[in-house]
Design a protein around this motif. Sequence first.
Motif, short mmCIF file in Angstrom:
data_model
loop_
_atom_site.label_atom_id
_atom_site.label_comp_id
_atom_site.label_asym_id
_atom_site.label_seq_id
_atom_site.Cartn_x
_atom_site.Cartn_y
_atom_site.Cartn_z
N HIS A 173 -2.65 0.55 1.60
CA HIS A 173 -2.70 0.85 -0.03
C HIS A 173 -1.94 -0.39 -0.57
CE1 HIS A 173 -3.44 4.85 -0.65
NE2 HIS A 173 -2.33 5.50 0.07
N HIS A 178 -4.44 -1.06 -4.04
CA HIS A 178 -5.11 0.05 -4.55
C HIS A 178 -4.50 0.57 -5.80
CE1 HIS A 178 -6.29 1.58 -0.09
NE2 HIS A 178 -6.98 0.25 -0.49
N LEU A 247 1.74 5.13 -4.26
CA LEU A 247 0.50 5.69 -3.55
C LEU A 247 1.18 6.19 -2.06
CD1 LEU A 247 -2.13 3.35 -4.28
CD2 LEU A 247 -2.22 5.43 -5.01
#
Length: 335
Positions: A173, A178, A247
């Motif tokens: 991530h 992301h 995330l």
Amino acid sequence: MTYVLVLVVLALAFPWGVAPIARHLAGLLGPRAACWVLTAAAVLLAGGTISALIGLFHVPFLAALEQLSLARVVEVWPAAVPFAAAAGAVMLAQLVLLVRRWLQHRSVLRRAWLSAGEGKGDGDLLVVPGSDVDAFALPGYRGRPGRVVVTSEMLRSLKAGEREVLLAHERAHLAGRHHLLSAVVDLAAVVHPALRSLREALAFHLERWADEEAAAVVGDRRVAAAAIARAALAGGSRSRGGGYPLLSVTSGPVPQRVEALLLPEPQAPRGGVRRAGMAALAGSVLTAAVAALALAYGLHEYVEYAAQQLIGAGAPSGCSGIWSTLHALFGTGAP
């Protein structure tokens, strides 16, 4: 309904038809490509929506910019002011919601960094003591680099190989940034309600992207699937406001993610039919999004042209051609 109004309605309605196409296209692609397709579609469609609203909003102001009486414009197109006022109200609401959403993002990030301040570790890993079972990727904040935050209870819940999957997932991530893709689509969804479905789809594909990266690191898809399932059971599946800015390995539809990891590694679609279908879907997304921008730009150009022609007429008796032009644009007859 006037021609201009039809242009604006089409531009504002495009996202409702294009969002399902983008989601379907994402389902045919690998996780990485799917994320970029969804992000690009959200940006283009949100941009088209804003352009259409701006084009409608500034119609009455062309009178002042082109040294034309606003009363003359209203005489030709009586709905100009109400439509402009409605567009202005919508854009003001969008601005308020965008600022509010962005402040929410920053608030969550700030609180996460404060809570992670108790953690200890080396490099990009912070282990936070306590009874909570959690793990997430913490983006950089105020000059501090991103970190992987894991609670001590989460580490105790996993086996050694599963801990490696967990850390690889969160590091994917951070490496893929992301959180930026998630933030872009999350903010785009504020602009147009049809884009909320893209936000949900992106959250899933971002987790799938990190899942595949983690599986590649450990070299065993079944171990990766088991680790994600165990982490979700230990911590409970949760949603963090569309995935931004934290995330987590336990977010999103975990059963679908585990099922995908138990299958062979996803490959790009093969065969002429599939390639043609993907090309058609991708073309539809891009064409519809660009068309929304083109329609908004066309609205600006048409109205500005009509205003310039009206200024250049010089006398009412010489305006028959101009009134014909305005009639074609606005569906209004000569006075």
